[in-house]
Design an enzyme around this catalytic site. Structure first.
Site, mmCIF file in Angstrom:
data_model
loop_
_atom_site.group_PDB
_atom_site.id
_atom_site.type_symbol
_atom_site.label_atom_id
_atom_site.label_comp_id
_atom_site.label_asym_id
_atom_site.label_seq_id
_atom_site.Cartn_x
_atom_site.Cartn_y
_atom_site.Cartn_z
ATOM 1 N N ARG A 1 0.591 -1.082 0.139
ATOM 2 C CA ARG A 1 -0.044 0.141 -0.075
ATOM 3 C C ARG A 1 0.928 1.486 -0.044
ATOM 4 O O ARG A 1 1.925 1.449 0.630
ATOM 5 C CB ARG A 1 -1.018 -0.014 1.252
ATOM 6 C CG ARG A 1 -1.647 1.497 1.192
ATOM 7 C CD ARG A 1 -2.948 1.191 2.134
ATOM 8 N NE ARG A 1 -3.450 2.433 2.281
ATOM 9 C CZ ARG A 1 -4.526 2.884 2.720
ATOM 10 N NH1 ARG A 1 -5.281 1.656 3.523
ATOM 11 N NH2 ARG A 1 -5.281 3.815 2.737
ATOM 12 N N ARG B 1 -6.427 0.735 -4.249
ATOM 13 C CA ARG B 1 -5.477 0.314 -3.250
ATOM 14 C C ARG B 1 -5.374 -1.088 -3.078
ATOM 15 O O ARG B 1 -6.391 -1.861 -3.361
ATOM 16 C CB ARG B 1 -5.857 0.941 -2.107
ATOM 17 C CG ARG B 1 -7.091 0.340 -1.374
ATOM 18 C CD ARG B 1 -7.823 1.445 -0.298
ATOM 19 N NE ARG B 1 -8.407 2.510 -1.051
ATOM 20 C CZ ARG B 1 -9.102 3.311 -0.282
ATOM 21 N NH1 ARG B 1 -9.474 3.236 0.580
ATOM 22 N NH2 ARG B 1 -9.658 4.240 -1.241
ATOM 23 N N ASP C 1 -6.771 -2.122 2.227
ATOM 24 C CA ASP C 1 -7.386 -0.977 3.294
ATOM 25 C C ASP C 1 -7.784 -1.499 4.637
ATOM 26 O O ASP C 1 -8.659 -2.263 4.312
ATOM 27 C CB ASP C 1 -8.320 0.055 2.422
ATOM 28 C CG ASP C 1 -8.572 1.193 3.181
ATOM 29 O OD1 ASP C 1 -8.125 1.739 3.915
ATOM 30 O OD2 ASP C 1 -9.772 1.607 3.309
ATOM 31 N N ASP D 1 -9.267 -0.662 8.366
ATOM 32 C CA ASP D 1 -9.916 0.533 9.069
ATOM 33 C C ASP D 1 -10.482 0.111 10.250
ATOM 34 O O ASP D 1 -11.271 -0.943 10.474
ATOM 35 C CB ASP D 1 -11.034 1.130 8.369
ATOM 36 C CG ASP D 1 -10.500 2.091 7.263
ATOM 37 O OD1 ASP D 1 -9.272 2.549 7.333
ATOM 38 O OD2 ASP D 1 -10.930 1.963 5.985
#
Length: 222
Positions: free
Chosen positions: A114, A123, A126, A128
């Site tokens: 990344r 990407r 990811d 989160d």
């Protein structure tokens, strides 16, 4: 930003569930991690990321959804010209604080190619933090609960797979939030749960490897 302990996240090996010497103790809290990828071997990247997450000291993966497919969301809105995303959600128990957990996630992302130059760009991976226990935070490095999760079907749908009675902080029941949204994700033929680890199901989506594309800045997540 606080730094996490070494994230044992190398791609050369996949840890065996329960192989660590000391799982998180009584101070562990439940966290919800959203995963996404729209470049390279998306399914493989998500599975590898969940295994790497379980290998981080102070983190134990409890469950992870099957991947779902969604249209890429950019700063200008949904963009069907971009590669579609595979998205998933993992439930983990962790003794890490929010910033330490974030640092571990960013280490796993970086190890998988990344880069962060374009906000909400394509990407390889990811990760989160959606919620961490009952924490509420306005810290620009990590806002909790995630400020956009309530409006993202690609977060809410896989979350309900692994936690049907889930709640998103003060926003309320995840099922109610999802019911209010106009959009939905698409199922992925042949895809199974990302955790516990298993052989990839026949027919599961596998993309050809691709070079990483410019990505967004730290903290500017899904």
């Amino acid at each position: 930003m606080s730094t996490a302990g070494p994230a044992r996240s190398g791609r050369g090996s996949v840890p065996v569930p329960g192989s660590r010497t000391a799982p998180p103790g009584p101070l562990a809290r439940r966290a919800v991690i959203a995963l996404g990828s729209n470049l390279g071997d998306r399914d493989g990247l998500l599975r590898d990321a969940v295994a790497a997450l379980d290998a981080v000291d102070g983190v134990h993966v409890v469950a992870a959804s099957a991947p779902v497919s969604s249209v890429a969301v950019t700063l200008d809105g949904p963009d069907e010209s971009k590669p579609d995303y595979l998205n998933a959600v993992a439930l983990v128990d962790t003794t890490l604080g929010g910033l330490d957990l974030l640092a571990a996630l960013q280490s796993i992302e970086s190890d998988r190619g990344r880069v962060r130059t374009e906000r909400w760009g394509d990407r390889t991976l990811d990760l989160d933090v959606v919620v961490l226990g009952d924490d509420e935070s306005d810290d620009p490095r990590l806002t909790l609960p995630h400020p956009r999760a309530a409006g993202r079907a690609f977060v809410l749908e896989p979350w309900l797979q692994v936690e049907p009675e889930a709640r998103l902080g003060r926003a309320g029941r995840v099922a109610d939030l999802l019911a209010a949204l106009p959009d939905r994700t698409r199922p992925v033929a042949g895809a199974g749960a990302l955790w516990p680890p298993a052989e990839r199901a026949p027919g599961a989506v596998r993309s050809e490897p691709a070079a990483p594309a410019p990505d967004h800045t730290p903290g500017a997540d899904a």
